[in-house]
Design an enzyme around this catalytic site. Structure first.
Site, PDB file in Angstrom:
ATOM      1  N   GLY A 123       0.828  -1.204   0.000  1.00  0.00           N
ATOM      2  CA  GLY A 123       0.000   0.000   0.000  1.00  0.00           C
ATOM      3  C   GLY A 123       0.860   1.250   0.000  1.00  0.00           C
ATOM      4  N   SER A 124       1.879   1.278   0.862  1.00  0.00           N
ATOM      5  CA  SER A 124       2.755   2.462   0.949  1.00  0.00           C
ATOM      6  C   SER A 124       3.562   2.638  -0.334  1.00  0.00           C
ATOM      7  CB  SER A 124       3.731   2.321   2.123  1.00  0.00           C
ATOM      8  OG  SER A 124       3.035   2.096   3.310  1.00  0.00           O
ATOM      9  N   ILE A 145       4.876  -8.067   7.480  1.00  0.00           N
ATOM     10  CA  ILE A 145       4.907  -9.437   8.004  1.00  0.00           C
ATOM     11  C   ILE A 145       4.337 -10.406   6.967  1.00  0.00           C
ATOM     12  CG2 ILE A 145       4.716  -8.696  10.420  1.00  0.00           C
ATOM     13  CD1 ILE A 145       1.781  -9.772  10.341  1.00  0.00           C
ATOM     14  N   ASP A 146       3.577  -9.889   5.996  1.00  0.00           N
ATOM     15  CA  ASP A 146       2.846 -10.785   5.074  1.00  0.00           C
ATOM     16  C   ASP A 146       3.749 -11.414   4.003  1.00  0.00           C
ATOM     17  OD1 ASP A 146       0.650  -9.859   6.484  1.00  0.00           O
ATOM     18  OD2 ASP A 146       0.028  -8.441   4.935  1.00  0.00           O
ATOM     19  N   ARG A 181      -7.479 -32.586  21.663  1.00  0.00           N
ATOM     20  CA  ARG A 181      -8.310 -31.640  20.913  1.00  0.00           C
ATOM     21  C   ARG A 181      -7.767 -31.354  19.513  1.00  0.00           C
ATOM     22  NH1 ARG A 181      -9.252 -27.474  25.926  1.00  0.00           N
ATOM     23  NH2 ARG A 181     -11.333 -28.192  26.478  1.00  0.00           N
ATOM     24  N   MET A 188      -2.077 -14.197  10.577  1.00  0.00           N
ATOM     25  CA  MET A 188      -2.270 -13.090   9.617  1.00  0.00           C
ATOM     26  C   MET A 188      -1.659 -13.439   8.259  1.00  0.00           C
ATOM     27  SD  MET A 188      -1.810  -9.549  11.722  1.00  0.00           S
ATOM     28  CE  MET A 188      -3.200  -8.821  12.576  1.00  0.00           C
ATOM     29  N   ARG A 190      -3.011 -11.605   5.277  1.00  0.00           N
ATOM     30  CA  ARG A 190      -3.940 -11.086   4.264  1.00  0.00           C
ATOM     31  C   ARG A 190      -4.142 -12.120   3.141  1.00  0.00           C
ATOM     32  NH1 ARG A 190      -6.974  -6.989   3.458  1.00  0.00           N
ATOM     33  NH2 ARG A 190      -6.493  -6.108   5.484  1.00  0.00           N
ATOM     34  N   ARG A 293       2.544  -8.930  15.152  1.00  0.00           N
ATOM     35  CA  ARG A 293       3.121  -7.674  14.660  1.00  0.00           C
ATOM     36  C   ARG A 293       4.065  -7.032  15.666  1.00  0.00           C
ATOM     37  NH1 ARG A 293      -1.244  -5.145  11.409  1.00  0.00           N
ATOM     38  NH2 ARG A 293      -0.759  -3.228  12.508  1.00  0.00           N
TER      39      ARG A 293
HETATM   40  O1  F6P Z   1      -0.478  -6.264   6.366  1.00  0.00           O
HETATM   41  C1  F6P Z   1      -0.176  -6.589   7.681  1.00  0.00           C
HETATM   42  C2  F6P Z   1      -1.413  -7.036   8.427  1.00  0.00           C
HETATM   43  O2  F6P Z   1      -1.030  -7.378   9.734  1.00  0.00           O
HETATM   44  C3  F6P Z   1      -2.190  -8.161   7.765  1.00  0.00           C
HETATM   45  O3  F6P Z   1      -1.581  -9.412   7.964  1.00  0.00           O
HETATM   46  C4  F6P Z   1      -3.537  -7.995   8.429  1.00  0.00           C
HETATM   47  O4  F6P Z   1      -4.572  -8.499   7.601  1.00  0.00           O
HETATM   48  C5  F6P Z   1      -3.661  -6.500   8.568  1.00  0.00           C
HETATM   49  O5  F6P Z   1      -2.352  -5.969   8.529  1.00  0.00           O
HETATM   50  C6  F6P Z   1      -4.342  -6.068   9.841  1.00  0.00           C
HETATM   51  O6  F6P Z   1      -4.483  -4.683   9.815  1.00  0.00           O
HETATM   52  P1  F6P Z   1      -4.981  -3.829  11.075  1.00  0.00           P
HETATM   53  O7  F6P Z   1      -3.797  -3.575  11.942  1.00  0.00           O
HETATM   54  O8  F6P Z   1      -5.531  -2.600  10.455  1.00  0.00           O
HETATM   55  O9  F6P Z   1      -6.023  -4.645  11.793  1.00  0.00           O
END
Ligand code: F6P
Length: 366
Positions: A123-124, A145-146, A181, A188, A190, A293
């Site tokens: 995005g940036s 992180i993705d 279980r 995360m 995305r 994160r």
């Molecule tokens: O892009 C990094 C990320 O942590 C994704 O893995 C996750 O979907 C999104 O950002 C979460 O964003 P926010 O911090 O706005 O909930």
């Protein structure tokens, strides 16, 4: 035009290693005699020069960055709702998205900046490219992180996130085994399955669901039952937040907020609800969320962040604007930002990591 004054900013979601980059940028730039303006909360600090949250834009000295290498987060703050081309504001009592990119250009000039280091994810980098098209001189540094940015072997932040997810899976293995279980761990990433796939392999998970491979319930039930038949009543399933059933959609937390991407939410509980009726054993869901994160960066991310920050200064000195620093192991190189954003990095169905996971029996529900 020679460089005397640069800005540095962090955009999008935070991740471990951002401070390592900022530190390297400041130390190397100051050694050249350049002034470095730390811009607060991504482009917010350029949209409004009086913006404070909590500190506002500030000139950075080596002393300001001397103790930050091991700290997660970013000392500059960040935001994933500060796109100047779709900035959210209130007009006639209604919240609307407006284009304030001309304000960013004017403020960049007003501050007397010769160039910017933009540290961020896809995005940036897209925003950076559009600002470059309007005349700004920018070098990008890839973070996320993705692990979904193209043109670089790795982004910093990913390694730490995978380590965090792996540690969580190790703990969940213990409690899953004690209670017989099925444990679902939602991670995360995305639309990219890299965190799930890597943590599933490292944590010895039994199934892994990624956005790139829509899943069916039947193969998963078969895999869990097959383990149970061999005297292993517990199973660990790692699911990407972006995973989706073959006959369904990804799970979101309602409609998109203005100025933001839609928020993925609920993939783990959707899977649990679909699995539970087929199993005699209990199912529990753990959503790791933003734990992935935060935290101190791994040595890999500290080193990569440091190399990227230093390389960004070299790129500015060499006039390589509109480029992003990138890891092409073992070297750090410069690639056009346009190229990095054109081709996002997703798990391909022929990826050797995916094959390695299949080779050790991880079920992908396909
Ligand atoms: O892009 C990094 C990320 O942590 C994704 O893995 C996750 O979907 C999104 O950002 C979460 O964003 P926010 O911090 O706005 O909930």
């Amino acid at each position: 035009m020679s460089i005397q004054r640069i800005g540095v900013m962090t955009g999008g979601g935070d991740c471990p290693g951002l401070n390592a980059v900022i530190r390297a940028v400041v130390i190397k730039a100051r050694a050249r005699g350049w002034q470095v303006l730390g811009i607060e909360d991504a482009t917010n600090g350029l949209i409004d020069l009086d913006y404070r949250s909590p500190r506002g834009n500030r000139w950075l000295e080596v002393a300001d960055v001397s103790d930050i290498l091991t700290k997660g987060g970013t000392i500059l703050g960040t935001s994933n709702k500060s796109d100047p081309f779709a900035y959210v504001t209130t007009k006639d009592g209604e919240r609307v998205e407006v284009d304030v990119s001309d304000v960013v250009v004017a403020n960049y000039q007003k501050l007397g900046l010769d160039a910017l280091v933009s540290i961020g994810g896809d995005g940036s980098m897209r925003i950076s490219q559009r600002l470059i098209d309007k005349g700004l001189r920018i070098v990008g540094v890839p973070k996320t992180i993705d692990h979904d940015l193209g043109s670089t072997d790795y982004t910093f932040g990913f390694n730490t996130a995978v380590q965090t997810a792996t540690d969580a899976i190790d703990r969940l293995q213990d409690t899953a085994e004690s209670h017989d279980r099925t444990m679902i761990v939602e991670v995360m990433g995305r639309d990219a399955g890299w965190i799930a796939l890597s943590a599933a392999i490292a944590g010895g998970a039994h199934a892994c669901l990624i956005p790139e491979l829509p899943y069916r319930i039947e193969p998963l039930v078969r895999a869990i039952r097959a383990r149970q038949a061999t005297g292993k009543p517990h199973s660990i399933l790692v699911v990407s937040e972006g995973a989706r059933p073959a006959d369904g959609e990804q799970s979101f937390a309602g409609a998109r907020d203005l100025g933001k991407m839609p928020r993925l939410f609920g993939a783990g509980s959707k899977l649990a609800a679909a699995l539970e009726p087929h199993l005699a054993t209990e199912v529990r869901v753990t959503v790791l969320g933003h734990v992935q994160r935060g935290g101190t960066p791994t040595q890999f991310d500290r080193i990569l962040g440091t190399r990227f920050g230093a390389a960004a200064i070299d790129a500015l000195a060499d006039g390589k604007f509109a480029h992003m620093v990138a890891l092409r192991t073992p070297n750090v190189v410069c690639v056009p930002i346009a190229e990095a954003i054109a081709d996002p990095h997703h798990v391909s169905l022929r990826d050797s990591l995916l094959q390695a996971a299949r080779d050790v029996g991880i079920c992908f529900g396909d």
